[in-house]
Each structure stands twice: as structure tokens, then as C-alpha cells.
Enzyme design. Structure first.
Site, short mmCIF file in Angstrom:
data_model
loop_
_atom_site.label_atom_id
_atom_site.label_comp_id
_atom_site.label_asym_id
_atom_site.label_seq_id
_atom_site.Cartn_x
_atom_site.Cartn_y
_atom_site.Cartn_z
N CYS A 115 -44.07 19.58 25.41
CA CYS A 115 -45.22 18.68 25.60
C CYS A 115 -46.21 19.18 26.66
O CYS A 115 -47.34 18.70 26.73
CB CYS A 115 -44.76 17.27 25.95
SG CYS A 115 -43.80 16.52 24.64
N HIS A 128 -50.65 13.75 29.50
CA HIS A 128 -49.88 13.83 28.26
C HIS A 128 -49.54 12.42 27.79
O HIS A 128 -49.05 11.60 28.55
CB HIS A 128 -48.60 14.64 28.50
CG HIS A 128 -47.63 14.52 27.38
ND1 HIS A 128 -47.98 14.74 26.07
CD2 HIS A 128 -46.31 14.18 27.37
CE1 HIS A 128 -46.93 14.56 25.30
NE2 HIS A 128 -45.91 14.21 26.06
N ASN A 180 -46.75 9.99 20.67
CA ASN A 180 -46.59 11.23 21.43
C ASN A 180 -46.62 12.40 20.44
O ASN A 180 -45.69 12.57 19.65
CB ASN A 180 -45.26 11.18 22.19
CG ASN A 180 -44.98 12.44 22.99
OD1 ASN A 180 -45.61 13.48 22.79
ND2 ASN A 180 -44.02 12.35 23.89
#
Ligand code: UT7
Length: 332
Positions: free
Chosen positions: A116, A255, A285
Site C-alpha cells: 500500500c 493512503h 482500500n
């Protein structure tokens, strides 16, 4: 290019694009299948829906679409840096296939896997190519089909992750100009790798001993705490290097892991809630695609405009984390 001159070359954002699969998966659909509710997912994560690839659609497709949008018509790049942890194949990397599909000839092309945090790592890699005189224009893509790593029976991960791609085009420019990236702050902590872990599929255990071992296992609460602490710490470090105060930041693009993580991190930093940019309610996500997709959505809805001072910060499996800053440029 002399070494002295190359030290003064900055990587400047010159294009932006996003790509999402068409298929929407709502919280209600997940709640109909797993022991969870729309209300739990919304209040614990901020997510209402996410996207999932169609059969046959994969990371290379999302990366190509996002990359094409960032390049624009007649756009050219002499390098492609693709952040992904869900490459189409274990070998070779996905980036050369994307470069070929985009007609970029024999462009330098490689994948970067920092999960990520991958997009921020890929920006730094690309900025290094530009600073070193190895490239003039670099297409930086973050693309992941994270639904391929999620156990369909795991209520901890299914609601969170979605698929997507995002990209920016970087060109060589001057450090002081709008769109110039940097400094960067990048870190890892491999001792905590098992907090977010896929046991099988790689060289250590090619064929899963247990079929579930090919899926991601996440220690959610520990990851939550690490994400808040590391993104806040890295944000402070990069602001310090840049000579910015927290109050100088107009837009905080973190993020998109959980809206509560973004809000808690912003609060720790002393940043107003309205500086937080988020599209997590619509995409979940999306791992390496998360930051460029959030940027693309924020530009599209007018939340992010030229002149805004932007802090980018990411956290992911590895563990990895990192940050950078830029003043948002005018994009044609
Ligand atoms: O991209 C980087 C990687 N990922 C992340 O950054 C994710 C980080 N972690 C998180 O976002 C959060 O930890 C989660 C959303 C995964 C979980 O939220 P939480 O507030 O940390 O919940 P929890 O794990 O502490 O669980 C609270 C309760 C538990 O029940 P009990 O023990 O209190 O009875 C869980 O069993 O919620 C339960 N639970 C659920 N209930 C309904 C866990 N998942 C679900 C679910 N639906 N999907």
C-alpha cells in the site's frame, strides 16, 4: 548530463489519471454473504462500496487505462514505474507489458512492490531516475487487484479491499516549480511483516499447503495502530525536511485504508479535518492505487486545485511507509 546538473533536476507532476473496474460491490451485498452489516462497515471503515474486476480483467488492464489517462493524447514517457503487489504473473514484472500496450517502445520499465506504500516508493524511484538523468518523462502507476488476495470468507478483509489503478506522469523540471516532488521520507520494518501477510504463492511455499494460505491475513487492530503512528511520524519528518509547518498543508492525501486512520492521523498532526482528502467511501482500500485515485477524484470534484500545498503519506504491508510533498500544479 553532468552529475552536478542532474542534482538540480526535480520530478514534476505533468499528468494524472485513474481507472476503476465497472463492477460495484456494495456493503449490502457483502452483508448478505458474510457475518457483518452495512452499518458496521460504514462506521468502522467509512467504506460504502468498492470495485471488483470482471473475469479476465487484471492489474495490467487497470494500469494501462490509468497510464493512458495520465499520459494524455500523444503523451510520451521514456520510463514506466509500476507499483503493485498483485502483478499479473510472479515473473516477469507487469510494467514492461504496460509500456508495450501504451506504445512506449523500449522504455525502461519495472515493478515496485511496497504494497500500500508502493505509489510513494514508485514516485521516489521515478524522481531518482529523473534526478540521475536516466529519464526525462516517467509514467508512475499504482495498480492492484487486491480482491485476488482476499479470502472471500474473511469478514475482516473482504469489506476493506477493492481494485483500481491510478497514475501520474512526471517530467524533468526545476525544484522550485509547482508540481515538483520532494523531499521523500521512506521506511520499512520487516520484523512486523506478519501483521499483513500472504503465506503461500511465492518462492518459500510455491503451492499452498492449505488452500487458504494463498490469501492475505491481517491483524487489523495492530495494523491500524501502526498505520496512524507511522504516517504521522513520516508526515512530520517530511514536513520538517521541506521546511513546511503543519499549518502550511492545504490537502492531506493519505493512503485510503480506513477513514478512521486518516482522521486519527490528521488529528495527531494537528491538521484540520477539512484538509483530509478521501474517496474511500466509493473505492475502499485499493492498495498502491489509493493515493493517485484519491488525487484524481479530488481534482475532478474541485477539492484539489492548483496552488494547494499537498502532503502525500502512505502505509502498508512490509511493513512499509513513506511521505512526500508538492504544490499542486496546473494540468492541461
Ligand atoms: O492498507 C493497509 C492495511 N490495512 C489497514 O490499514 C487496515 C487497518 N485496520 C482496520 O482498518 C481495522 O482494524 C478494521 C476495520 C480491520 C477492524 O476495525 P476495528 O475497529 O479494529 O475492529 P476490531 O478488529 O477491534 O473488532 C471489533 C469487533 C470484534 O468483535 P468483539 O471481539 O468486540 O466481539 C470483531 O470480531 O468487531 C468484530 N468485527 C466485525 N463485526 C462485523 C470484525 N470485523 C467485523 C465485520 N463485521 N466485518
Amino acid at each position: 548530463m553532468s552529475a552536478v546538473r542532474s542534482q538540480h533536476r526535480a520530478a514534476v507532476v505533468a499528468g494524472l489519471g485513474g481507472a476503476l473496474p465497472e463492477h460495484v460491490v456494495t456493503n449490502h451485498e457483502i452483508a448478505a454473504r458474510l457475518d457483518t452489516t452495512d452499518e458496521w462497515i460504514r462506521t468502522r471503515t467509512g467504506i460504502r462500496e468498492r470495485r471488483r474486476v470482471a473475469p479476465g480483467q487484471s492489474t495490467v488492464d487497470l494500469a494501462e487505462e490509468a497510464g493512458r489517462a495520465a499520459l494524455g493524447p500523444d503523451g510520451h514517457a521514456d520510463a514506466v514505474v509500476l507499483a503493485t503487489s498483485t502483478a499479473d504473473q510472479l515473473c516477469p514484472a507487469t510494467a514492461p507489458q504496460v509500456a508495450a500496450r501504451l506504445g512506449l517502445g523500449t522504455a525502461l520499465a519495472l515493478d515496485v512492490n511496497a504494497v500500500c506504500s508502493g505509489f510513494v516508493y514508485a514516485l521516489a524511484t521515478a524522481a531518482g531516475f529523473i534526478a540521475g538523468g536516466m529519464a526525462e518523462r516517467v509514467l508512475v502507476i499504482g495498480a492492484d487487484v487486491f480482491t485476488s488476495l482476499v479470502d472471500p470468507d474473511d469478514r475482516t478483509t473482504v469489506p476493506i479491499f477493492g481494485d483500481g489503478g491510478g497514475a501520474v506522469l512526471l517530467r524533468a523540471g526545476e525544484p522550485g516549480e509547482r508540481g515538483a516532488l520532494g523531499p521523500f521520507d521512506l521506511h520499512s520494518e520487516g520484523e512486523l511483516a506478519k501483521l499483513l501477510w500472504v503465506e503461500a504463492g511465492g518462492a518459500a511455499q510455491r503451492v499452498p499447503e492449505n488452500p487458504k494460505d494463498r490469501f492475505m491475513v491481517m491483524q487489523g487492530t495492530a495494523v491500524f495502530r501502526q498505520a496512524c503512528a507511522r504516517m504521522a511520524e513520516s508526515s512530520r519528518a517530511v514536513l520538517d525536511q521541506a521546511g513546511w509547518m503543519v499549518g502550511d498543508v492545504d490537502r492531506f492525501v493519505g493512503h485510503q485504508a480506513n477513514i478512521r486512520i486518516l482522521q486519527a492521523t490528521a488529528k495527531q498532526l494537528g491538521m484540520p479535518a477539512d484538509a483530509v482528502v478521501s474517496n474511500i467511501d466509493r473505492v475502499g482500500n485499493t492498495s498502491a492505487a489509493s493515493i493517485p485515485l484519491a488525487l484524481a477524484d479530488a481534482v475532478a470534484d474541485g477539492t484539489l486545485t492548483p496552488g494547494h500545498r499537498v502532503l502525500l503519506t502512505a502505509f502498508g504491508a512490509g511493513l512499509t511507509w513513506g511521505s512526500t510533498v508538492l504544490t499542486w500544479p496546473e494540468l492541461s
